[in-house]
Design a protein around this motif. Sequence first.
Motif, PDB file in Angstrom:
ATOM      1  N   ASP A   1       0.863  -1.167   0.000  1.00  0.00           N
ATOM      2  CA  ASP A   1       0.000   0.000   0.000  1.00  0.00           C
ATOM      3  C   ASP A   1       0.903   1.222   0.000  1.00  0.00           C
ATOM      4  O   ASP A   1       1.920   1.235   0.688  1.00  0.00           O
ATOM      5  CB  ASP A   1      -0.881   0.017   1.249  1.00  0.00           C
ATOM      6  N   PRO A   2       0.553   2.263  -0.729  1.00  0.00           N
ATOM      7  CA  PRO A   2       1.411   3.456  -0.749  1.00  0.00           C
ATOM      8  C   PRO A   2       1.471   4.102   0.633  1.00  0.00           C
ATOM      9  O   PRO A   2       0.443   4.496   1.158  1.00  0.00           O
ATOM     10  CB  PRO A   2       0.717   4.393  -1.738  1.00  0.00           C
ATOM     11  N   PRO A   3       2.642   4.163   1.238  1.00  0.00           N
ATOM     12  CA  PRO A   3       2.759   4.823   2.538  1.00  0.00           C
ATOM     13  C   PRO A   3       2.518   6.324   2.370  1.00  0.00           C
ATOM     14  O   PRO A   3       3.142   6.970   1.531  1.00  0.00           O
ATOM     15  CB  PRO A   3       4.207   4.565   2.973  1.00  0.00           C
ATOM     16  N   GLN A   4       1.595   6.856   3.150  1.00  0.00           N
ATOM     17  CA  GLN A   4       1.260   8.275   3.031  1.00  0.00           C
ATOM     18  C   GLN A   4       2.432   9.158   3.418  1.00  0.00           C
ATOM     19  O   GLN A   4       2.516  10.305   3.003  1.00  0.00           O
ATOM     20  CB  GLN A   4       0.051   8.602   3.902  1.00  0.00           C
ATOM     21  N   GLN A   5       3.334   8.629   4.234  1.00  0.00           N
ATOM     22  CA  GLN A   5       4.449   9.437   4.718  1.00  0.00           C
ATOM     23  C   GLN A   5       5.639   9.462   3.762  1.00  0.00           C
ATOM     24  O   GLN A   5       6.612  10.156   4.024  1.00  0.00           O
ATOM     25  CB  GLN A   5       4.934   8.917   6.080  1.00  0.00           C
ATOM     26  N   LEU A   6       5.588   8.709   2.685  1.00  0.00           N
ATOM     27  CA  LEU A   6       6.742   8.619   1.790  1.00  0.00           C
ATOM     28  C   LEU A   6       7.206   9.990   1.283  1.00  0.00           C
ATOM     29  O   LEU A   6       8.409  10.271   1.300  1.00  0.00           O
ATOM     30  CB  LEU A   6       6.453   7.661   0.632  1.00  0.00           C
TER      31      LEU A   6
ATOM     32  N   ALA B   1       8.233   4.953  -4.707  1.00  0.00           N
ATOM     33  CA  ALA B   1       9.236   5.961  -4.365  1.00  0.00           C
ATOM     34  C   ALA B   1       9.493   6.892  -5.549  1.00  0.00           C
ATOM     35  O   ALA B   1       9.591   8.110  -5.388  1.00  0.00           O
ATOM     36  CB  ALA B   1      10.533   5.293  -3.918  1.00  0.00           C
ATOM     37  N   LEU B   2       9.577   6.325  -6.747  1.00  0.00           N
ATOM     38  CA  LEU B   2       9.791   7.153  -7.938  1.00  0.00           C
ATOM     39  C   LEU B   2       8.589   8.059  -8.197  1.00  0.00           C
ATOM     40  O   LEU B   2       8.751   9.201  -8.626  1.00  0.00           O
ATOM     41  CB  LEU B   2      10.060   6.269  -9.152  1.00  0.00           C
ATOM     42  N   SER B   3       7.401   7.558  -7.884  1.00  0.00           N
ATOM     43  CA  SER B   3       6.187   8.341  -8.161  1.00  0.00           C
ATOM     44  C   SER B   3       6.071   9.568  -7.262  1.00  0.00           C
ATOM     45  O   SER B   3       5.386  10.518  -7.613  1.00  0.00           O
ATOM     46  CB  SER B   3       4.938   7.461  -8.027  1.00  0.00           C
ATOM     47  N   VAL B   4       6.746   9.558  -6.115  1.00  0.00           N
ATOM     48  CA  VAL B   4       6.703  10.736  -5.240  1.00  0.00           C
ATOM     49  C   VAL B   4       7.936  11.614  -5.425  1.00  0.00           C
ATOM     50  O   VAL B   4       8.118  12.583  -4.707  1.00  0.00           O
ATOM     51  CB  VAL B   4       6.525  10.368  -3.743  1.00  0.00           C
ATOM     52  N   GLY B   5       8.795  11.260  -6.375  1.00  0.00           N
ATOM     53  CA  GLY B   5       9.894  12.146  -6.736  1.00  0.00           C
ATOM     54  C   GLY B   5      11.229  11.876  -6.070  1.00  0.00           C
ATOM     55  O   GLY B   5      11.991  12.792  -5.809  1.00  0.00           O
TER      56      GLY B   5
ATOM     57  N   GLY C   1      23.254   1.579  -3.049  1.00  0.00           N
ATOM     58  CA  GLY C   1      22.230   0.534  -2.979  1.00  0.00           C
ATOM     59  C   GLY C   1      20.882   1.022  -3.468  1.00  0.00           C
ATOM     60  O   GLY C   1      20.163   0.308  -4.184  1.00  0.00           O
ATOM     61  N   ILE C   2      20.518   2.245  -3.096  1.00  0.00           N
ATOM     62  CA  ILE C   2      19.257   2.837  -3.543  1.00  0.00           C
ATOM     63  C   ILE C   2      19.291   3.038  -5.059  1.00  0.00           C
ATOM     64  O   ILE C   2      18.342   2.710  -5.771  1.00  0.00           O
ATOM     65  CB  ILE C   2      18.997   4.171  -2.810  1.00  0.00           C
ATOM     66  N   TRP C   3      20.404   3.578  -5.548  1.00  0.00           N
ATOM     67  CA  TRP C   3      20.552   3.819  -6.986  1.00  0.00           C
ATOM     68  C   TRP C   3      20.453   2.502  -7.765  1.00  0.00           C
ATOM     69  O   TRP C   3      19.835   2.446  -8.829  1.00  0.00           O
ATOM     70  CB  TRP C   3      21.883   4.519  -7.250  1.00  0.00           C
ATOM     71  N   ALA C   4      21.053   1.455  -7.233  1.00  0.00           N
ATOM     72  CA  ALA C   4      21.004   0.147  -7.892  1.00  0.00           C
ATOM     73  C   ALA C   4      19.558  -0.344  -8.012  1.00  0.00           C
ATOM     74  O   ALA C   4      19.156  -0.909  -9.039  1.00  0.00           O
ATOM     75  CB  ALA C   4      21.838  -0.880  -7.129  1.00  0.00           C
ATOM     76  N   LYS C   5      18.745  -0.118  -6.965  1.00  0.00           N
ATOM     77  CA  LYS C   5      17.339  -0.519  -7.003  1.00  0.00           C
ATOM     78  C   LYS C   5      16.590   0.260  -8.080  1.00  0.00           C
ATOM     79  O   LYS C   5      15.761  -0.292  -8.800  1.00  0.00           O
ATOM     80  CB  LYS C   5      16.672  -0.292  -5.639  1.00  0.00           C
ATOM     81  N   VAL C   6      16.879   1.557  -8.164  1.00  0.00           N
ATOM     82  CA  VAL C   6      16.226   2.395  -9.166  1.00  0.00           C
ATOM     83  C   VAL C   6      16.610   1.929 -10.573  1.00  0.00           C
ATOM     84  O   VAL C   6      15.755   1.784 -11.455  1.00  0.00           O
ATOM     85  CB  VAL C   6      16.567   3.883  -8.952  1.00  0.00           C
ATOM     86  N   LEU C   7      17.899   1.674 -10.791  1.00  0.00           N
ATOM     87  CA  LEU C   7      18.361   1.241 -12.110  1.00  0.00           C
ATOM     88  C   LEU C   7      17.800  -0.136 -12.482  1.00  0.00           C
ATOM     89  O   LEU C   7      17.472  -0.394 -13.638  1.00  0.00           O
ATOM     90  CB  LEU C   7      19.887   1.211 -12.159  1.00  0.00           C
ATOM     91  N   ALA C   8      17.692  -1.022 -11.506  1.00  0.00           N
ATOM     92  CA  ALA C   8      17.187  -2.367 -11.761  1.00  0.00           C
ATOM     93  C   ALA C   8      15.687  -2.344 -12.084  1.00  0.00           C
ATOM     94  O   ALA C   8      15.162  -3.245 -12.727  1.00  0.00           O
ATOM     95  CB  ALA C   8      17.452  -3.271 -10.570  1.00  0.00           C
ATOM     96  N   PHE C   9      15.011  -1.300 -11.637  1.00  0.00           N
ATOM     97  CA  PHE C   9      13.580  -1.173 -11.858  1.00  0.00           C
ATOM     98  C   PHE C   9      13.317  -0.991 -13.342  1.00  0.00           C
ATOM     99  O   PHE C   9      12.484  -1.549 -13.937  1.00  0.00           O
ATOM    100  CB  PHE C   9      13.014   0.005 -11.064  1.00  0.00           C
TER     101      PHE C   9
END
Length: 97
Positions: A24-29, A63-67, A89-97
């Motif tokens: 579920d999209p976390p509102q606090q993201l 995460a990408l959808s909230v910028g 590690g975060i960048w790797a997740k974004v690139l793998a997406f």
Amino acid sequence: SMGGTPLAFLQNGVDTNRASHELDPPQQLPIVLQVLLSQAHRVRALILLKRFLDLGNSAVNLALSVGIFPYVLKLLQSPIDEYKHVLVGIWAKVLAF
């Protein structure tokens, strides 16, 4: 303890037993992205964000959808090495997406 901060949802909400399509999209993201601007909480926010992204493509998409992209890009260009390993590690997740 970070229980009263916007980071609490990440700390308490990372449930590795749930499939990524059940997220579920976390509102606090979006707030967490603002916390990244605060140097005092930045490392902890990055670590928790990485744990959130570890939940899979659905989490990365949220995460990408909230910028998240410009935040991570800006931090990657920072000369501070304290959190580079987490950022990679975060960048790797974004690139793998």
